[in-house]
Design a protein around this motif. Sequence first.
Motif, PDB file in Angstrom:
ATOM      1  N   THR A 155       0.882  -1.086  -0.022  1.00 17.47           N
ATOM      2  CA  THR A 155       0.165   0.081   0.004  1.00 17.47           C
ATOM      3  C   THR A 155       0.970   1.320  -0.106  1.00 17.47           C
ATOM      4  N   ALA A 156       1.879   1.358   0.743  1.00 17.27           N
ATOM      5  CA  ALA A 156       2.584   2.544   0.963  1.00 17.27           C
ATOM      6  C   ALA A 156       3.654   2.531  -0.426  1.00 17.27           C
ATOM      7  N   VAL A 173      -2.180   8.525   9.633  1.00 16.71           N
ATOM      8  CA  VAL A 173      -2.814   7.418   8.764  1.00 16.71           C
ATOM      9  C   VAL A 173      -4.007   7.186   9.692  1.00 16.71           C
ATOM     10  N   GLN A 184     -11.870  -2.472  -2.864  1.00 17.53           N
ATOM     11  CA  GLN A 184     -12.654  -1.244  -2.060  1.00 17.53           C
ATOM     12  C   GLN A 184     -14.302  -1.330  -2.180  1.00 17.53           C
ATOM     13  N   VAL A 202      -6.055   4.322   4.269  1.00 19.55           N
ATOM     14  CA  VAL A 202      -5.211   4.378   3.127  1.00 19.55           C
ATOM     15  C   VAL A 202      -5.032   3.025   2.277  1.00 19.55           C
ATOM     16  N   GLU A 234      -8.281   2.655   0.322  1.00 15.86           N
ATOM     17  CA  GLU A 234      -8.311   3.455  -0.654  1.00 15.86           C
ATOM     18  C   GLU A 234      -7.642   2.915  -1.743  1.00 15.86           C
ATOM     19  N   HIS A 235      -6.703   2.055  -1.667  1.00 14.42           N
ATOM     20  CA  HIS A 235      -5.817   1.559  -2.716  1.00 14.42           C
ATOM     21  C   HIS A 235      -6.000   0.051  -2.784  1.00 14.42           C
ATOM     22  N   GLN A 293       2.261   2.388  -3.140  1.00 16.35           N
ATOM     23  CA  GLN A 293       1.277   2.993  -4.036  1.00 16.35           C
ATOM     24  C   GLN A 293       0.884   4.353  -3.546  1.00 16.35           C
ATOM     25  N   SER A 294       0.885   4.656  -2.308  1.00 20.48           N
ATOM     26  CA  SER A 294       0.286   5.748  -1.656  1.00 20.48           C
ATOM     27  C   SER A 294       1.249   6.765  -1.395  1.00 20.48           C
ATOM     28  N   HIS A 295       2.465   6.567  -0.872  1.00 20.17           N
ATOM     29  CA  HIS A 295       3.486   7.748  -0.447  1.00 20.17           C
ATOM     30  C   HIS A 295       4.760   7.415  -1.232  1.00 20.17           C
TER      31      HIS A 295
END
Length: 287
Positions: free
Chosen positions: A100-101, A164, A248, A240, A243-244, A103-105
């Motif tokens: 996830t990270a 988060v 979802q 998060v 969201e990714h 993709q997100s951060h």
Amino acid sequence: MDFRDLQLFCHLATSLHFGKTSAAQFVSPSTLSRVIQRVENECGAALFVRNNRSVRLTHAGQELLEFAEPMLTEWRDLVSSLNQTSQQLTGELRFFCSVTASQSHLPQLLAKFRQQYSGVDFKLETGDPGLAVQKVLDGKTDVAIAINAPDLPVELHFQPLAKVPLVLAMPKRLTATHIDNIDWRNTPVIMPESGPTRRTVHHWFAEAGVRPHVYASVAGNEAIVSMVALDCGVGFVPRVVLEHSALQSQVNYIDVVNIEPYELGLCCLNTRRQEPLVQAMLQQGVN
């Protein structure tokens, strides 16, 4: 005492407001309080007089402020000077984070890093976020996106990136709109096997006086989402992650205001934070 501690102290000494400094510096009020307490312990003197309504500097705090501000200015000047030779950096930087990270951060961090340090090879490994700290401690990665925790080993440097929040993920058939609407006696719960989510969720259940009916314990937040989508129960996950997630649309969720959010950040060994490649990556997380 490190530069980040001094930076937080100087900002609080100027704002004289814990809430404003927490928001501006992207740290939780509890983290800021621990930092100030640590600085006071190292100085051997109280730096602030604080009560429920006001914060003001002590004489010792004013002296430290006058000492720290020029030092931080010199440090920023040095970093700026070193950055002028950034294109000369070469080598390999090993990086670990969750899927996830990544993709997100990570995209924003990596885009900035690659723009400045095109000669550096970036080696990425993804996995369970609960493994991030141990990966750094074992020397298997240079920098990781990790979650701050009260028991974070003293050998590590942690640089905050973002807060988060956690949410309660539910099967699509459940339409509860508030956490108080959940019948915990008859609702199975999907728990993480280990890591910061497990600790935070256990604490939340204890504070709420709830003894959860645990249906299963799984590895990773993505696995919790999968189990929830299969109607096996409910589970707390970082927003998060939902969201990714490709799942979802197959789950509902409730915002939970009284559960502590994650403090996400970059993590490395204290003994390595001044190494050029590691320092270059840490700089990408500075706002």
